[in-house]
Scaffold this motif. Structure first.
Motif, short mmCIF file in Angstrom:
data_model
loop_
_atom_site.label_atom_id
_atom_site.label_comp_id
_atom_site.label_asym_id
_atom_site.label_seq_id
_atom_site.Cartn_x
_atom_site.Cartn_y
_atom_site.Cartn_z
N LYS A 153 -15.80 13.59 -33.31
CA LYS A 153 -16.39 14.39 -32.24
C LYS A 153 -16.01 15.86 -32.37
N ILE B 12 -14.41 5.94 -33.91
CA ILE B 12 -14.54 7.33 -33.47
C ILE B 12 -13.19 8.04 -33.44
N HIS C 19 -19.92 14.58 -26.36
CA HIS C 19 -20.44 13.73 -25.28
C HIS C 19 -19.85 12.34 -25.44
N PHE C 20 -19.75 11.62 -24.33
CA PHE C 20 -19.21 10.27 -24.42
C PHE C 20 -20.31 9.32 -24.90
N VAL C 21 -20.02 8.61 -25.98
CA VAL C 21 -21.05 7.76 -26.60
C VAL C 21 -20.69 6.28 -26.47
N LEU D 286 -18.85 0.60 -29.50
CA LEU D 286 -18.16 1.57 -28.63
C LEU D 286 -18.53 1.28 -27.18
N ASP D 287 -17.55 1.41 -26.30
CA ASP D 287 -17.78 0.99 -24.91
C ASP D 287 -17.49 2.10 -23.91
N ASP E 187 -11.87 11.18 -31.59
CA ASP E 187 -12.28 12.07 -30.51
C ASP E 187 -11.18 13.13 -30.34
N TYR F 292 -8.20 4.40 -23.52
CA TYR F 292 -9.23 5.03 -22.67
C TYR F 292 -9.46 4.30 -21.36
O1 HPA Z 1 -17.21 8.89 -26.91
C1 HPA Z 1 -16.53 7.81 -26.89
N1 HPA Z 1 -17.11 6.62 -26.64
C2 HPA Z 1 -16.45 5.45 -26.60
N2 HPA Z 1 -15.14 5.37 -26.83
C3 HPA Z 1 -14.50 6.52 -27.11
N3 HPA Z 1 -13.20 6.74 -27.36
C4 HPA Z 1 -13.06 8.02 -27.56
N4 HPA Z 1 -14.23 8.69 -27.43
C5 HPA Z 1 -15.15 7.75 -27.14
#
Ligand code: HPA
Ligand code: PRP
Length: 206
Positions: A154, A124, A174-176, A181-182, A126, A93
């Protein structure tokens, strides 16, 4: 849900998850949600030693908490639940977008999984790209069995539900951040999980 996030309220909109969340079983008894996941895992793995494969960096907090609860079940039952924890670091990411580039950082050699009952622990799922690639890689080492525990799955178009055997929470698209998690390495240190706002994304964008 969701409760207002107190910390960094100008960056973060809501909090989805608190480590101490409880849910009520039929019959009224309360259980921590993570206890419930641990329960299912212990039942499924039975007498098999659990080879936990923690996906870094995002999975470190969830993994530590989950393994603690698996051990509690071991202590409360007559059987000894053998667990070993190994780590793999994956990265794909940038900002809030999955790149096509999934990197395994460090050794690709997972031969210690051969013949073992493996529990992949991931924060997560996603788009599901990371988990699909990881499962493919893990299978090449011929484990006895592989299960996946995902704290969050997600709700995205074509969502990857079938990749995850044990799901903590299904969340909106939504991005969390938080609970390891960063967003570009920020916010891993929050104790709860929040949605990052547009302002937050702009402020920490690279
Ligand atoms: O929503 C997210 N948050 C943080 N890291 C992630 N990697 C995939 N989706 C996410
Ligand atoms: O289902 P996907 O869309 O593939 O996304 C899930 C992956 O993305 C995040 O990792 P990231 O690449 O951000 O690395 P990190 O865990 O070090 O933050 C997260 O921890 C998962 O491993």
């Amino acid at each position: 849900m969701p409760t207002t996030c107190i910390l960094n309220h100008y960056l973060i909109q809501y909090s989805f998850y608190q480590p101490k969340w409880r849910w009520t079983k039929k019959g009224g008894k309360e259980e921590l949600w993570i206890e419930r996941l641990a329960h299912y895992i212990v039942d499924d793995f039975g007498e098999n030693a659990i080879m936990v494969l923690c996906v870094l960096k995002g999975g470190y907090k969830f993994c530590a908490d989950l393994v603690d609860f698996i051990k509690v079940f071991g202590r409360n039952s007559s059987k000894y639940l053998e667990t070993r924890v190994e780590f793999i670091r994956l990265k794909s990411y940038l900002n809030d977008q999955s790149t096509e580039d999934l990197h395994i950082i460090g050794s690709r050699d997972l031969s210690f999984l051969h013949g073992k009952s493996v529990l992949i622990v991931e924060a997560i799922v996603d788009t599901g790209k990371t988990m699909k690639a990881l499962l493919k890689h893990v299978e090449t080492f011929e484990p006895k069995m592989v299960k996946v525990a995902g704290l969050l799955v997600k709700r995205v178009p074509n969502m990857a539900e079938s990749l995850t055997d044990y799901v903590g929470f299904e969340i909106p698209n939504h991005f969390v951040v938080g609970y390891a998690l960063d967003y570009n390495e920020y916010f891993r240190d929050l104790n709860h999980i929040c949605v990052i706002s547009k302002t937050g994304k702009m402020k920490y964008k690279v």
